[in-house]
Design a protein around this motif. Structure first.
Motif, short mmCIF file in Angstrom:
data_model
loop_
_atom_site.label_atom_id
_atom_site.label_comp_id
_atom_site.label_asym_id
_atom_site.label_seq_id
_atom_site.Cartn_x
_atom_site.Cartn_y
_atom_site.Cartn_z
N LYS A 111 57.24 29.28 -24.27
CA LYS A 111 56.28 30.08 -25.05
C LYS A 111 55.37 29.21 -25.92
CE LYS A 111 58.70 34.38 -25.05
NZ LYS A 111 59.97 34.93 -25.27
N ASN A 115 52.15 24.91 -23.38
CA ASN A 115 52.49 25.29 -22.01
C ASN A 115 51.65 26.47 -21.52
OD1 ASN A 115 54.51 23.38 -21.41
ND2 ASN A 115 55.91 24.47 -22.77
N ASN A 116 50.81 27.02 -22.40
CA ASN A 116 50.03 28.19 -22.03
C ASN A 116 48.52 28.02 -22.23
OD1 ASN A 116 52.22 30.18 -21.34
ND2 ASN A 116 52.90 29.48 -23.34
#
Length: 150
Positions: A111, A115-116
């Motif tokens: 999360k 990583n996003n």
């Protein structure tokens, strides 16, 4: 008692010495030495007065950048880096972890914003002896054995 060289002398380049034997091939992979055309000598399980057994990597005509050296410190802290010119050691460096690691380690938190979103990872080194990092963004702590390199 007969003295002999365990590894051939290097005219110009870098010798990475006192690598823990379990980390030698991780260092090879980290530095992507398999992609180089330079002459490379890898020794493992060599005798060492300091640590019993050690690994050694010699890379001819290659001098590593700071960010490359920082990678080594993540998996093999306290190795020695010897810069060799004309068969003489002209500089000795102890590889040490910097206070901050940027764009080398992946955050283990799925999360985490890194990583996003397309952004650089950034970790604070909170324990240089045990090699423990903390993500700047999500504050997840990562121990040495959990480190995943980018």
């Amino acid at each position: 008692m007969r003295k002999e060289l365990q590894v051939a002398a290097l005219e110009n380049g870098t010798a990475i010495d006192h690598i823990p034997t379990d980390a030698v091939f991780k260092v090879v992979s980290l530095l992507q030495l398999q992609k180089l055309d330079n002459r490379i000598t890898i020794g493992n399980n060599l005798n060492s007065n300091k640590i019993g057994k050690k690994g050694l990597i010699k890379v001819s005509d290659k001098f590593f950048r700071e960010d490359e050296i920082n990678r080594i410190a993540l998996i093999a802290p306290n190795v020695n880096l010897n810069i060799i010119r004309n068969f003489d050691v002209v500089e000795k460096k102890k590889v040490v972890l910097p206070d901050e690691i940027i764009e080398i380690v992946k955050c283990n938190n799925p999360k985490c914003i890194t990583n996003n979103e397309p952004m650089k990872t950034r970790f604070h080194v909170i324990d240089k002896e045990k090699v423990e990092l903390q993500c700047h963004y999500c504050e997840l702590k990562v121990r040495k054995e959990e480190i995943e390199l980018i």
